[in-house]
Motif scaffolding. Sequence first.
Motif, mmCIF file in Angstrom:
data_model
loop_
_atom_site.group_PDB
_atom_site.id
_atom_site.type_symbol
_atom_site.label_atom_id
_atom_site.label_comp_id
_atom_site.label_asym_id
_atom_site.label_seq_id
_atom_site.Cartn_x
_atom_site.Cartn_y
_atom_site.Cartn_z
ATOM 1 N N PHE A 659 0.829 -1.196 0.000
ATOM 2 C CA PHE A 659 0.000 0.000 0.000
ATOM 3 C C PHE A 659 0.863 1.246 0.000
ATOM 4 O O PHE A 659 0.742 2.093 0.863
ATOM 5 C CB PHE A 659 -0.915 -0.025 1.219
ATOM 6 N N LEU A 676 -3.300 -4.455 -5.245
ATOM 7 C CA LEU A 676 -4.569 -4.444 -4.512
ATOM 8 C C LEU A 676 -5.440 -5.621 -4.912
ATOM 9 O O LEU A 676 -6.084 -6.254 -4.074
ATOM 10 C CB LEU A 676 -5.309 -3.120 -4.757
ATOM 11 N N LYS A 679 -4.171 -8.712 -3.370
ATOM 12 C CA LYS A 679 -4.514 -8.695 -1.945
ATOM 13 C C LYS A 679 -5.970 -9.124 -1.774
ATOM 14 O O LYS A 679 -6.304 -9.924 -0.886
ATOM 15 C CB LYS A 679 -4.279 -7.296 -1.389
ATOM 16 N N GLU A 683 -7.601 -12.212 0.251
ATOM 17 C CA GLU A 683 -8.664 -12.102 1.249
ATOM 18 C C GLU A 683 -9.833 -13.018 0.909
ATOM 19 O O GLU A 683 -10.437 -13.629 1.786
ATOM 20 C CB GLU A 683 -9.138 -10.654 1.363
ATOM 21 N N ARG A 686 -9.019 -16.453 1.862
ATOM 22 C CA ARG A 686 -9.035 -16.658 3.308
ATOM 23 C C ARG A 686 -10.431 -16.920 3.834
ATOM 24 O O ARG A 686 -10.609 -17.443 4.926
ATOM 25 C CB ARG A 686 -8.479 -15.418 3.999
ATOM 26 N N THR B 252 -6.838 1.497 2.709
ATOM 27 C CA THR B 252 -6.234 1.348 1.390
ATOM 28 C C THR B 252 -6.776 0.101 0.687
ATOM 29 O O THR B 252 -6.979 0.098 -0.515
ATOM 30 C CB THR B 252 -4.711 1.223 1.513
ATOM 31 N N HIS B 253 -6.964 -0.939 1.464
ATOM 32 C CA HIS B 253 -7.622 -2.101 0.902
ATOM 33 C C HIS B 253 -9.011 -2.164 1.518
ATOM 34 O O HIS B 253 -9.580 -1.110 1.814
ATOM 35 C CB HIS B 253 -6.773 -3.353 1.168
ATOM 36 N N TRP B 254 -9.546 -3.362 1.717
ATOM 37 C CA TRP B 254 -10.912 -3.426 2.236
ATOM 38 C C TRP B 254 -11.003 -2.864 3.644
ATOM 39 O O TRP B 254 -10.130 -3.087 4.463
ATOM 40 C CB TRP B 254 -11.385 -4.872 2.288
ATOM 41 N N THR B 273 -7.982 -4.695 5.801
ATOM 42 C CA THR B 273 -7.054 -5.712 5.341
ATOM 43 C C THR B 273 -5.714 -5.111 4.921
ATOM 44 O O THR B 273 -4.849 -5.808 4.427
ATOM 45 C CB THR B 273 -7.663 -6.487 4.172
ATOM 46 N N ASP B 274 -5.578 -3.815 5.071
ATOM 47 C CA ASP B 274 -4.267 -3.208 4.804
ATOM 48 C C ASP B 274 -3.426 -3.180 6.073
ATOM 49 O O ASP B 274 -2.451 -2.443 6.166
ATOM 50 C CB ASP B 274 -4.422 -1.802 4.217
ATOM 51 N N SER B 275 -3.826 -4.001 7.068
ATOM 52 C CA SER B 275 -3.082 -4.161 8.320
ATOM 53 C C SER B 275 -2.985 -2.869 9.120
ATOM 54 O O SER B 275 -1.974 -2.586 9.731
ATOM 55 C CB SER B 275 -1.652 -4.662 8.064
ATOM 56 N N SER B 315 -3.766 -8.744 7.984
ATOM 57 C CA SER B 315 -5.083 -8.116 7.956
ATOM 58 C C SER B 315 -5.735 -8.177 9.334
ATOM 59 O O SER B 315 -5.520 -9.125 10.080
ATOM 60 C CB SER B 315 -5.983 -8.850 6.968
#
Lengths: 756, 350
Positions: A659, A676, A679, A683, A686, B252-254, B273-275, B315
């Motif tokens: 990111f 992205l 990623k 997810e 998962r 940034t992600h979900w 999920t961008d930690s 995440s």
Amino acid sequence: METDEAPLDDKARRMRDLLSSFYTPIPSISSNSPNDFSRHASPDDINSPTFEPDQYMNVLAHKSNLEALLQKHVEMVAEIKNLDTDLQMLVYENYNKFICATDTIKRMKSNILGMEANMEQLLEKILSVQSRSDNVNTSLSENREHIEKLHRTCNLLRKIQFIYDLPDRLSKCIKHEAYADAVKFYTGAMPIFKAYGDSSFQDCKRASEEAIATIVKNLQEKLFLDSESMQVRAEAAVLLKQLNFPVDNLKARLLEKLKVSLMDIKLDPEVIQNVSSSAHKEAVHEFVEAIRAFKTIFPDSAKQMVKLAQDLVTKHFLIINEYVKTRIHATDLLGVLRIVWSDVLIMDEVLQDASISSYSLEAAEVAIKLYIGSVYSHLMQDISDSLLKVLKRDEAGEYPLEVALEACINVVFRGGRNFLHDIHKILDDNLEIVDKLRDLIIDSVQEGFQEFFRQLEVRFQLLSGRNSSPGTQIQGLTEGGQRDKVLPSLVLVLAQLSVFIAQTTIPKITEELAAPFYSDSVRYYEYRPTFAPEEISQKFKVAGESFLHLYVNMKTQRVSLILHKRFATPNWNKHKEPREVHMFVDLFLQELKIIGSEARQILPQDIRKHKADSNGSTSSSKSNSFREDNRSNNVQKGRNQQLLETHLAKLFKQKVEIFRKVEYTQESVIITIVKLCLKSLQEFVRLQTFNRSGFQQIHLDIQFLRTPLKEIAEDEAAMDFLLDEVVVAAVERCLDPIPLESPILDRLIQAKLAKE
Amino acid sequence: MQAASSGIGYGLKYQARCISDVKADTDHTSFLAGTLSLKEENEVHLIRLSSSGTELFCEGLFSHPNEIWDLVSCPFDQRIFSTVHSNGESYGASIWQIPELYGELNSPQLERITSLDTDAGKIKCVLWWPSGRHDKLISINDENLYLWNLDVSKKTAQVQSQDSAGMLQKLSGGAWDPHDVSSVAATCESYLQFWDVRTMKKTSTIECSHVRSVDYHPKKKHILVTAEHESGIHIWDLRNPKVPIQELPGHTHWTWTVKCNPEYDGLILSAGTDSTVNLWLASTNLDELTTERQEYSPTRWVDSLLHTYSDFEDSIYGLTWSSREPWIFASLSYDGRVVVESVKPFISRK
């Protein structure tokens, strides 16, 4: 003896003095002599009033000898004798005069005695004269009265004659157009007509009234005849007024006529530009003449004239206001303004106190503001249009994004500059009206730019569909499936455009704004805050970033959708053995290709290589591949250990920055999106639980993706890492993670490749 | 960032998705976390924050038969909680009780009060009555919504009523309105749906896609926060459900989950999920917002982001505020790491 002589002498002298003072008009001697005496102030002087005889005698006796005394005595005697004779003569003379006077009085007395009779005679005569004259008077008075009566009758007759003649006379006047005389006659006869018009002079009155009616008619005609000279028309108006004709009515009619003629004055900007404006000029000239005439005819009508003139100006400016709403050039506007201003100046001459010029200045202010506003809105429209072309692209075949971007940039940049040039042109032109509005123009141009860019930013936001306020038309466009298909590219264009505006356009425009606008005089610096380039450019920078993010977001969303469908549909617990690479891979790659082509069209290439990036992840990729080998070989190992390994690996490797900040380069955007997406893929994996075949399918798909992704993203290490992560996730979510044997894997991949 | 080291860490053995604040425990700040391991024996950890607030210790460790996808602590009994679990193939939900003398037992077993078994569907979550002791429960699976009658003493649970989400709609989660206990919000793919639990009928829907998480504002009626996959966080006013009253950019992600602070108005946590965990300060005042909207600008988003906690490796799916100490929150990342942080430095700023 001396004592006797001395007063005598003294007495005579006094006597003589008195007499001489009585008879001579000049009292000099008598008055002088005492003075002389007093001056000498000697009591010895025999002639002085202060003479003291005793003292004199004493002095004389003491001082003189006998002889001298004797001589003195002789002298004195002689003097006394002389004095005596003088006195005597004077007495005689007086006596003579007295006698004479007595004689005269006597004569006068005798004369008056005779006069009384004469007087009485005279009185008598006068009385008789008086009676005679009375007699004459009484005998003549009768005649006189008669004569007077006759004279009055004669006058009356003459008047009647005049009235009887009036119609003829009037008609004669009409014939000779001597209306002034006619009116004079008629007004003279008016009282009589008023008194006797109903009885004795009926016919006469009627006839003359008819004549007057004709006169009135003629006069009105004259008044309305434009060909007649002003003088004549003014006279006609005055005469009509004298005839008690309702002038207001006339005035209204004339005004009406003027208004109609006002209608005829047309300002057709288009025509004026092309053809010479002589027609218009003439019309205005006529109008001005008419106003002048009207003013002389009806001096009290200035207010109405001013109103008319203002109406004309208003009309002109209304037309201009309409005109500026269309796309016009600065010169066109200048031309029109010039014409109108010249009109105004002419009118101002006629109506000095009306301040038409200031009135029109206000109107011009509005017009110029409108012009500036319309230029901005047209600019905005152009930009929108060229942006919306991007939207239409899909319907009408290819419309390359590059072209769209180019067009937009052109519009923004050129448009802004041309506009500034136009404004300069307007300012440089020494048209008076513009000069007066100079500050205003500069101000509103600056304000306009500020507002324009602000609006533009809002418009961009609208176009990007980000502003979720309801009821916007753009949103309507984005609904109905278009959003997915078209908008991302538009958003990308917007992003790049925003950057361009922030980096290039605004500095340029600031420069251009600054150069001639401020150089004139220092005080313009005060106005500076109206256009704040830093703020705007910051705004666009932020907007550009957000657009880029939006683009990335949209694209990843679309891929997410594909992935979501992919993972939601099958039952992964009961997956069948993989036979081929799943088709979602195709969709995914296709999507990435589109992104690639869009990015390549719009975004610049990254000049520097991703040194840092690749460095950052080589080690990790190594550890990962190592890990994966481990995993595939030792799947039977305890889960605990495996998890520990994962953790350890994560500890030791450098974190791949999935990111990181997106930059305005093709590579950055593509890599970000791919990252992205992978990623997301991870997810999604998962969230599922796989059986062995399910895992194998995922593994196969991922293996297939490796090569094309590396081609697309140009960052092998990162790709490897992320793909490995997906596989790891799948391994973790599988009860029985045994990968396909590599020959089968290879064969399936080859088969897929061959299919393409 | 500067507060990176302020968090107190605690490691679970396995990967994990869910953590819950133990609301009923008024003496301690405790959390329950459940692991998600397909192959190993899963555990439920009762984690307690030491009274000094500097240490997390394991108060109880209980084995759980299946991997845990959802875990909620009972609001009125600290020993009771619910889980949604899966054995890899099928999903189920159960109500558990922690044994009374768990401290003295060697390997304490959880006592299953009852399981909320329904015929079909992949159960997603269990909702407890929002506050206080009550026998009602709601379970949501991907097709239906069930209202349960729970009797703890008899260890039974009965379906009282149910309703289906409708064709082609898969439910994914939900929230019970704390202000209006007859209303429940459930998320599905493209809608946020509302049910009246008295009649068990749908009352209204809000159109928003890919809602991942929903949370009611604990203080203000009608205010609702949703987290969506890609479009960030939306704050809604249910009286005007057409447009969100505010948007936050999310992650940034979900953006996986979102939680309103139970005490401080406008303080919102989100995990993704961008930690990272983001702390937001959002205005939930409508009037304020309408004036703000006029001066709409993207920079406002940056302003509302108070802090980003980025000290994570994976995440983050689990996130909860502590109801006892509302300035404390616990987050759980997929790699099994619980981090407890305090937002005190940001509260003073308000």
